[in-house]
Design an enzyme around this catalytic site. Structure first.
Site, short mmCIF file in Angstrom:
data_model
loop_
_atom_site.label_atom_id
_atom_site.label_comp_id
_atom_site.label_asym_id
_atom_site.label_seq_id
_atom_site.Cartn_x
_atom_site.Cartn_y
_atom_site.Cartn_z
CE LYS A 1 -2.15 -0.65 3.90
NZ LYS A 1 -1.87 -1.91 4.55
NE ARG B 1 -5.66 -1.17 9.68
CZ ARG B 1 -4.49 -0.66 9.31
NH1 ARG B 1 -4.39 0.53 8.82
NH2 ARG B 1 -3.40 -1.37 9.42
NE ARG C 1 6.43 -3.95 6.85
CZ ARG C 1 5.13 -3.72 6.68
NH1 ARG C 1 4.67 -3.25 5.54
NH2 ARG C 1 4.28 -3.98 7.66
NE ARG D 1 4.93 -1.29 10.57
CZ ARG D 1 3.82 -1.13 9.86
NH1 ARG D 1 3.87 -0.59 8.65
NH2 ARG D 1 2.65 -1.52 10.33
NE ARG E 1 0.48 -5.99 12.07
CZ ARG E 1 1.48 -5.67 11.26
NH1 ARG E 1 1.39 -4.64 10.47
NH2 ARG E 1 2.58 -6.39 11.23
P1 AMP Z 1 -0.35 0.51 9.17
O1 AMP Z 1 0.94 1.22 8.95
O2 AMP Z 1 -1.43 0.99 8.22
O3 AMP Z 1 -0.21 -1.00 9.18
O4 AMP Z 1 -0.88 0.93 10.63
C1 AMP Z 1 -0.14 0.60 11.78
C2 AMP Z 1 -1.05 0.55 13.01
O5 AMP Z 1 -1.68 1.84 13.21
C3 AMP Z 1 -2.22 -0.43 12.91
O6 AMP Z 1 -1.83 -1.77 13.23
C4 AMP Z 1 -3.18 0.18 13.93
O7 AMP Z 1 -2.77 -0.09 15.26
C5 AMP Z 1 -3.01 1.67 13.69
N1 AMP Z 1 -3.94 2.13 12.63
C6 AMP Z 1 -3.60 2.61 11.39
N2 AMP Z 1 -4.71 2.91 10.68
C7 AMP Z 1 -5.77 2.61 11.48
C8 AMP Z 1 -7.19 2.69 11.32
N3 AMP Z 1 -7.76 3.12 10.20
N4 AMP Z 1 -7.97 2.28 12.36
C9 AMP Z 1 -7.43 1.84 13.51
N5 AMP Z 1 -6.11 1.73 13.72
C10 AMP Z 1 -5.28 2.11 12.73
#
Ligand code: AMP
Length: 216
Positions: free
Chosen positions: A14, A89, A123, A156, A167
Site C-alpha cells: 500500500k 479499516r 520488512r 517495525r 493484524r
Molecule cells: P499501518 O501502517 O497501516 O499498518 O498501521 C499501523 C497501526 O496503526 C495499525 O496496526 C493500527 O494499530 C493503527 N492504525 C492505522 N490505521 C488505522 C485505522 N484506520 N484504524 C485503527 N487503527 C489504525
C-alpha cells in the site's frame, strides 16, 4: 481532483503503490499508520495513547482515528486530490468517510496470507529517511544500513509473528466487510499484489483509467 483510498493487508505494498501514484499525479499521500508512528517516535501525547495498541497489532479506537483523518484532510493542501492509506479499516470508519468525501476509487491490493507473512517478517525500515527494504526482494547493499542515507535499519515493532497474526485476523474480520460495502457502490478496483512493484502500479492505473507511469 482525484480522491482515492488504498486498502490491502499488511505487506501488500500500500505504502509503495500509493507513494508512486501520489508522486506522479501530484496527490497528497496520507498514511494513518505513518501519522501514528510519527507521534510514537516523537513521544507526543497521542503517541503515548496509541503505542501499545499498535505494537500489539490491534486497531486504534475509531474516534481517535477519525479525528486524525479529519484534522489531516482539513489542512486542504490537496489541490489535486489525495490517496489515503490504512483507512477505513472497519465499517464505521468507512461510513464516516463516505459521508464526508466523494471518492473516485478504492484500490484494493489483493495478497494471500502466506505471502503476507513472508514479506512482512522480512520488512525493514530506515530510521533516518523512512525508506523501506525487504530482506528477500530488496536487500540493502550493506547489511543493516540504508543505501540512501546510511541510516540504521530496524523492524517495525508490530512486524512480529504474534502481532502479524492478530493484524491478519482483524483484517479479515473488520476490513473485508468494508470492501463489500464499497463494492456495492462500485468503487473498488482489485489488483493482484503478488506481481512486481511496476506491474502492480501499471495494472492499478489501467483499471482506474489513469495515465500510465512515465517509464512504461
Ligand atoms: P499501518 O501502517 O497501516 O499498518 O498501521 C499501523 C497501526 O496503526 C495499525 O496496526 C493500527 O494499530 C493503527 N492504525 C492505522 N490505521 C488505522 C485505522 N484506520 N484504524 C485503527 N487503527 C489504525
Amino acid at each position: 481532483m482525484r480522491k482515492y483510498v488504498i486498502v490491502g493487508v499488511q505487506g501488500s505494498g500500500k505504502g509503495t503503490q500509493s507513494l508512486l501514484l501520489a508522486r506522479d499525479l501530484d496527490l497528497v499521500h496520507i498514511s494513518v499508520g505513518d501519522i501514528f508512528r510519527w507521534h510514537v517516535q516523537h513521544h507526543t501525547k497521542l503517541g503515548a495513547q496509541v503505542r501499545r495498541i499498535m505494537a500489539a497489532g490491534e486497531l486504534v479506537g475509531d474516534d481517535l482515528v477519525e479525528k486524525v483523518v479529519r484534522d489531516r484532510l482539513e489542512l486542504h493542501d490537496w489541490n489535486f486530490g489525495f490517496v489515503v492509506e490504512g483507512f477505513p479499516r472497519n465499517r464505521r470508519q468507512a461510513e464516516f468517510f463516505l459521508e464526508s468525501y466523494d471518492l473516485d476509487g478504492v484500490i484494493h491490493l489483493d495478497l494471500p496470507d502466506v505471502e503476507v507473512r513472508r514479506r512482512v517478517l522480512a520488512r525493514r525500515l530506515c530510521a533516518g529517511c523512512g525508506m523501506d527494504y525487504n530482506l528477500i526482494a530488496d536487500r540493502p547493499e550493506v547489511e543493516g544500513r540504508c543505501d540512501v542515507c546510511g541510516g540504521e535499519l530496524f523492524s517495525r515493532e508490530d512486524d512480529t509473528e504474534e502481532a502479524l497474526a492478530e493484524r491478519l485476523r482483524i483484517y479479515h474480520e473488520k476490513t473485508d466487510p468494508v470492501l463489500e460495502l464499497f463494492r456495492r457502490k462500485e468503487y473498488v478496483v482489485t489488483v493482484d499484489a503478488r506481481a512486481g512493484i511496476d506491474e502492480v502500479q501499471r495494472n492499478l492505473r489501467l483499471k482506474l483509467g489513469l495515465p500510465l507511469p512515465r517509464a512504461s
